[in-house]
Design a protein around this motif. Structure first.
Motif, PDB file in Angstrom:
ATOM      1  N   UNK A 142      -4.437   7.469 -21.716  1.00 50.11           N
ATOM      2  CA  UNK A 142      -5.800   7.796 -21.893  1.00 50.11           C
ATOM      3  C   UNK A 142      -6.353   7.410 -23.514  1.00 50.11           C
ATOM      4  N   UNK A 143      -5.299   7.490 -24.561  1.00 48.70           N
ATOM      5  CA  UNK A 143      -5.654   6.975 -25.889  1.00 48.70           C
ATOM      6  C   UNK A 143      -5.800   5.713 -25.935  1.00 48.70           C
ATOM      7  N   UNK A 144      -5.075   4.936 -25.150  1.00 50.41           N
ATOM      8  CA  UNK A 144      -5.162   3.362 -24.989  1.00 50.41           C
ATOM      9  C   UNK A 144      -6.414   2.970 -24.804  1.00 50.41           C
ATOM     10  N   UNK A 145      -6.843   3.823 -23.341  1.00 50.77           N
ATOM     11  CA  UNK A 145      -8.341   3.643 -22.725  1.00 50.77           C
ATOM     12  C   UNK A 145      -9.315   3.865 -23.857  1.00 50.77           C
ATOM     13  N   UNK A 146      -9.175   4.867 -24.581  1.00 50.16           N
ATOM     14  CA  UNK A 146     -10.286   4.933 -25.795  1.00 50.16           C
ATOM     15  C   UNK A 146     -10.021   3.606 -26.801  1.00 50.16           C
ATOM     16  N   UNK A 147      -9.065   3.410 -27.108  1.00 51.40           N
ATOM     17  CA  UNK A 147      -8.739   2.363 -28.072  1.00 51.40           C
ATOM     18  C   UNK A 147      -9.404   0.918 -27.448  1.00 51.40           C
ATOM     19  N   UNK A 148      -9.438   0.732 -26.290  1.00 50.05           N
ATOM     20  CA  UNK A 148     -10.009  -0.388 -25.501  1.00 50.05           C
ATOM     21  C   UNK A 148     -11.209  -0.447 -25.466  1.00 50.05           C
ATOM     22  N   UNK A 149     -12.165   0.745 -25.596  1.00 47.85           N
ATOM     23  CA  UNK A 149     -13.463   0.795 -25.618  1.00 47.85           C
ATOM     24  C   UNK A 149     -14.086   0.142 -26.601  1.00 47.85           C
ATOM     25  N   UNK A 150     -15.367  -0.547 -26.626  1.00 47.48           N
ATOM     26  CA  UNK A 150     -15.991  -0.810 -27.771  1.00 47.48           C
ATOM     27  C   UNK A 150     -16.412   0.295 -28.795  1.00 47.48           C
ATOM     28  N   UNK A 151     -17.099   0.141 -29.854  1.00 44.29           N
ATOM     29  CA  UNK A 151     -17.453   0.979 -30.645  1.00 44.29           C
ATOM     30  C   UNK A 151     -18.837   1.580 -29.997  1.00 44.29           C
ATOM     31  N   UNK A 152     -19.587   0.847 -29.415  1.00 43.14           N
ATOM     32  CA  UNK A 152     -20.817   1.191 -28.744  1.00 43.14           C
ATOM     33  C   UNK A 152     -20.440   1.949 -27.535  1.00 43.14           C
ATOM     34  N   UNK A 153     -19.301   1.580 -26.719  1.00 40.35           N
ATOM     35  CA  UNK A 153     -18.926   2.327 -25.628  1.00 40.35           C
ATOM     36  C   UNK A 153     -18.417   3.921 -26.282  1.00 40.35           C
ATOM     37  N   UNK A 154     -17.671   3.879 -27.109  1.00 41.42           N
ATOM     38  CA  UNK A 154     -17.278   5.180 -27.841  1.00 41.42           C
ATOM     39  C   UNK A 154     -18.294   5.946 -28.183  1.00 41.42           C
ATOM     40  N   UNK A 155     -19.464   5.379 -28.715  1.00 45.04           N
ATOM     41  CA  UNK A 155     -20.657   6.110 -29.129  1.00 45.04           C
ATOM     42  C   UNK A 155     -21.569   6.358 -28.092  1.00 45.04           C
ATOM     43  N   UNK A 156     -21.606   5.845 -26.970  1.00 42.51           N
ATOM     44  CA  UNK A 156     -22.007   6.471 -25.588  1.00 42.51           C
ATOM     45  C   UNK A 156     -21.566   7.579 -25.111  1.00 42.51           C
ATOM     46  N   UNK A 157     -20.133   7.555 -25.261  1.00 43.50           N
ATOM     47  CA  UNK A 157     -19.334   8.580 -24.728  1.00 43.50           C
ATOM     48  C   UNK A 157     -19.644   9.742 -25.536  1.00 43.50           C
ATOM     49  N   UNK A 158     -19.470   9.693 -26.850  1.00 47.93           N
ATOM     50  CA  UNK A 158     -19.842  10.733 -27.696  1.00 47.93           C
ATOM     51  C   UNK A 158     -21.269  11.503 -27.524  1.00 47.93           C
ATOM     52  N   UNK A 159     -22.157  10.452 -27.266  1.00 46.41           N
ATOM     53  CA  UNK A 159     -23.296  11.011 -27.190  1.00 46.41           C
ATOM     54  C   UNK A 159     -23.602  11.775 -25.701  1.00 46.41           C
ATOM     55  N   UNK A 160     -22.864  11.283 -24.723  1.00 46.81           N
ATOM     56  CA  UNK A 160     -22.857  11.978 -23.389  1.00 46.81           C
ATOM     57  C   UNK A 160     -22.262  13.521 -23.664  1.00 46.81           C
ATOM     58  N   UNK A 161     -21.230  13.583 -24.512  1.00 51.50           N
ATOM     59  CA  UNK A 161     -20.835  14.791 -24.718  1.00 51.50           C
ATOM     60  C   UNK A 161     -21.763  15.788 -25.546  1.00 51.50           C
ATOM     61  N   UNK A 162     -22.474  15.118 -26.309  1.00 48.79           N
ATOM     62  CA  UNK A 162     -23.542  16.062 -26.968  1.00 48.79           C
ATOM     63  C   UNK A 162     -24.539  16.429 -26.082  1.00 48.79           C
ATOM     64  N   UNK A 163     -25.085  15.586 -25.099  1.00 46.98           N
ATOM     65  CA  UNK A 163     -25.855  15.963 -23.837  1.00 46.98           C
ATOM     66  C   UNK A 163     -25.511  17.118 -23.078  1.00 46.98           C
ATOM     67  N   UNK A 164     -24.073  16.941 -22.852  1.00 47.45           N
ATOM     68  CA  UNK A 164     -23.413  18.239 -21.931  1.00 47.45           C
ATOM     69  C   UNK A 164     -23.521  19.529 -22.845  1.00 47.45           C
ATOM     70  N   UNK A 165     -23.096  19.365 -24.067  1.00 49.60           N
ATOM     71  CA  UNK A 165     -23.177  20.707 -24.824  1.00 49.60           C
ATOM     72  C   UNK A 165     -24.601  21.306 -24.898  1.00 49.60           C
ATOM     73  N   UNK A 166     -25.543  20.657 -24.893  1.00 55.35           N
ATOM     74  CA  UNK A 166     -26.825  20.920 -25.061  1.00 55.35           C
ATOM     75  C   UNK A 166     -27.462  21.605 -23.806  1.00 55.35           C
TER      76      UNK A 166
END
Length: 188
Positions: A142-166
């Protein structure tokens, strides 16, 4: 905030107890550490006397092996979280992890175990990844999957987490649920 350096920075935040999955985190980082695109840091307190505790000697040994870097403790965890690309908590069990809630609210992708108290915060592949409990190989994958994401993909993943929290964990929503539950008890 999007981290712009080429290295992906993982952060484990927890009390330094085996039940928090620290051994799996260190083992996974050792397996990835020859990949120079990643850093693996640990933030948390030692709990001497607890049978599940990690010792300072354990930590020094892991640091000497180049597996992880221990960054100590902080009274301002938010200021530490903002410096990392992904928060990792491979805990065996939680009530509901405050670290994961705070990290997701700060738009950080997270990796955690598919156990109660952790899985409620992560939609696998959407705002982070779920791994098998006590499985350093799955955590590494799973950590390697995260490593293989682009910075933009990680950013979108983080934004999805923020939306879920809200949507699901905002204080107002939680208080409303408590009030409805209490009201239901008294109207019976």
């Amino acid at each position: 905030k999007l981290i712009t350096n080429a290295r992906v920075r993982f952060l484990f935040i927890a009390r330094l107890l085996k039940d928090k999955g620290i051994l799996e985190y260190v083992e996974a980082s050792k397996k990835i550490s020859n990949n120079r695109k990643a850093d693996f840091h640990i933030l948390g307190s030692f709990y001497n006397g607890n049978p599940s505790a990690i010792t300072e000697n354990d930590m020094k040994k892991w640091e000497a092996q180049g597996a992880v870097k221990y960054i100590g403790v902080s009274d301002d965890v938010r200021s530490v979280i903002c410096k990392y690309d992904c928060i990792v908590l491979p805990s065996y069990r939680e009530g509901l992890s405050r670290v994961l809630l705070e990290s997701a609210s700060m738009a950080k992708p997270i990796i955690t175990c598919n156990v109660p108290g952790c899985r409620e915060v992560v939609e696998d592949g959407i705002n982070g990844y779920l791994c098998e409990v006590k499985n350093s190989n799955d955590l590494k994958n799973k950590m390697e999957k995260m490593l293989n994401l682009s910075q933009e993909e990680r950013k979108l993943m983080g934004e999805s987490g923020r939306e879920k929290m809200l949507k699901e964990f905002d204080e107002k929503i939680v208080i409303d649920k408590y009030l409805k539950t209490i009201d239901g008890i008294y109207t019976k």
